[in-house]
Design an enzyme around this catalytic site. Structure first.
Site, PDB file in Angstrom:
ATOM      1  N   ASP A   1       0.863  -1.181   0.000  1.00  0.00           N
ATOM      2  CA  ASP A   1       0.000   0.000   0.000  1.00  0.00           C
ATOM      3  C   ASP A   1       0.900   1.231   0.000  1.00  0.00           C
ATOM      4  OD1 ASP A   1      -1.709   2.112   0.578  1.00  0.00           O
ATOM      5  OD2 ASP A   1      -2.925   0.966   2.002  1.00  0.00           O
ATOM      6  N   HIS A   2       0.846   1.983  -1.093  1.00  0.00           N
ATOM      7  CA  HIS A   2       1.774   3.110  -1.254  1.00  0.00           C
ATOM      8  C   HIS A   2       1.468   4.273  -0.314  1.00  0.00           C
ATOM      9  CE1 HIS A   2       5.057   5.062  -3.148  1.00  0.00           C
ATOM     10  NE2 HIS A   2       4.980   4.429  -4.306  1.00  0.00           N
ATOM     11  N   ARG A   3       0.334   4.231   0.377  1.00  0.00           N
ATOM     12  CA  ARG A   3       0.053   5.267   1.378  1.00  0.00           C
ATOM     13  C   ARG A   3       0.936   5.085   2.610  1.00  0.00           C
ATOM     14  NH1 ARG A   3      -6.292   4.163   1.880  1.00  0.00           N
ATOM     15  NH2 ARG A   3      -5.351   2.093   2.104  1.00  0.00           N
TER      16      ARG A   3
END
Length: 476
Positions: free
Chosen positions: A446-448
């Protein structure tokens, strides 16, 4: 006295379940806590114990049918005097049934029998009670096509129908309900018994509820009735297909498969996925697996490459804790424990049970836990607690003979590692071409929470430990 056992809430507020297999039949004697039925929820297959002792009077729901929580599923003649107080009966049940408790509010009238549910689970104490509906109409027989799907149209292996088992005692045709009152079509629809979600489903699918025969309590229309109506072919089309052979099949989406589909769609469209790939020489890992199998500590457990992949990922998590976290929208929750999920393909769909506190286990303990977990998953016997609370997941697509895949995050997690098949490939070792055992790793994150740098470090570390398993000892 005749008692009805109602489908309990077996955890996490689930609202319905499918009857998979009955272990008893009418006329059988049952004891308290004896397993009487297997049900499939959106989480897993669960065995239900009997809260009463006596003789089975009737099975009120057939195998393969999906019913709502609170629906009577079996009636039992317990032989008690008819004038015994409800309080006395419940006190007896509480004393004799470990693992079963009553779920009704304490303020319930003394004459009202309360529904036993499984220990640790139950209906919400704040739930309101509905007064019983009036009997809609005398019981009528239900055409099989209206309540069942041919065995060939389901993904799980077909199970035998319940022999001589009565369906719910108050099943009534919707047409009989509509025939009362002024006889208008609008009046008929208004008196059809169906819950709001079922009405919405029927509206979305273009099904007229007044034309259906209900199989739920008091003749109410269930989701299964609506889905069966959509799947049922017209008579003329049926004749053509019988002559030409079946060219299509319709598989109802329910239970584990339905829950998995919803979770994967939610994950794919809510978390920004990034996937990185790495080919790894795992020749030394395969040699380590061979040597571990000869050690007495691993004599009674299965040792596979997955064990060392799991150990490598756990070690990488200790080095990079942010990869073992949850995004809530308001904050990032970093978990300083590892509940290691293992994706498992079953006949009923994909499930992801997890090993609790895998980071605190020794290698033999981890091997034993992984072996027991995968066996329960394949048998459909995972406990509800094992299917929730995971922090990071491994999916082994190599068992299907493929090199790699793009894994989708398990909801609530920020990373998942896929491992492809291990096969002989040409590889350069010390400047010389050699044949080595090679696999492909794929890490989705998850790039967040996990940026490209952190994701690369985690994947690199896992790969390095599989190339040289001694690094696990140095980095642990």
């Amino acid at each position: 006295m005749l008692r009805e056992f109602r489908l309990p809430d077996v955890g996490e507020g689930l609202t319905e379940a499918e009857i998979v297999k009955w272990h008893v039949a009418p006329g059988d004697s049952v004891k308290i806590n004896q397993t009487i039925v297997e049900i499939e929820t959106a989480k897993a297959v669960v065995e239900l114990p009997c809260p009463y002792e006596g003789t089975v009077s009737g099975l009120m729901v057939g195998e393969g049918q999906t019913v709502d929580v609170g629906t009577p599923i079996i009636s039992i003649e317990d032989g008690e005097a008819g004038d015994a107080s409800a309080a006395g009966r419940e006190a007896l049940a509480d004393d004799m049934v470990p693992g079963v408790r009553n779920a009704a509010p304490e303020a319930a009238p003394a004459k009202e029998e309360r529904q036993p549910v499984l220990v640790g689970y139950g209906v919400k104490t704040s739930a309101t009670r509905r007064r019983p509906r009036k009997q809609a109409a005398p019981a009528v027989s239900v055409p099989p096509a209206a309540v069942s799907v041919p065995p060939s149209a389901v993904s799980a292996p077909p199970v035998a129908p319940v022999a001589a088992a009565p369906v719910a005692p108050a099943i009534a045709a919707a047409g009989a309900v509509g025939a009362q009152g002024n006889g208008s079509a609008t009046s008929a629809r208004a008196r059809v018994l169906a819950k709001p979600p079922v009405r919405k489903l029927a509206k979305d699918l273009g099904v007229d509820l007044a034309t259906l025969t209900g199989t739920g309590p008091q003749g109410s229309i269930t989701r299964a009735d609506v889905e069966a109506a959509v799947a049922a072919p017209a008579p003329a089309a049926t004749a053509v297909r019988r002559e030409a052979g079946v060219r299509e099949e319709r598989i109802p989406v329910r239970g584990v498969r339905k829950a998995t589909a919803q979770a994967m769609v939610a994950s794919a469209f809510s978390a920004p996925h990034v996937t990185e790939w790495l080919q790894v020489d795992v020749t030394e890992t395969m040699e380590a697996v061979r040597r571990l199998r000869t050690l007495p500590e691993f004599a009674e457990v299965k040792v596979s490459p997955l064990l060392l992949v799991a150990k490598a990922l756990i070690t990488a998590v200790k080095r990079h804790p942010m990869v073992n976290a949850t995004w809530t929208g308001e904050e990032i929750v970093v978990k300083h424990y590892v509940n290691l999920g293992i994706a498992a393909a079953t006949d009923r769909g994909l499930i992801v049970p997890n090993v609790k506190d895998a980071d605190a286990m020794s290698l033999p303990e981890l091997a034993r836990a992984l072996g027991e977990l995968t066996e329960r998953a394949r048998a459909g016997k995972c406990r509800p607690a094992e299917l929730s609370g995971g922090t990071i997941t491994i999916t082994n697509v190599g068992v299907f003979g493929v090199d790699a895949g793009t894994p989708i995050l398990n909801p609530g997690e920020v990373a998942i590692l896929a491992i492809g098949q291990i096969r002989d490939m040409p590889w350069v070792v010390d400047g010389q071409l050699a044949v080595r055992k090679v696999t492909t790793l794929a890490l989705s994150f998850d790039h967040r929470v996990v940026d490209g740098e952190l994701g690369s470090y985690v994947l690199r570390d896992v790969g390095a430990m599989l190339e040289d398993p001694l690094r696990m000892l140095a980095w642990s």
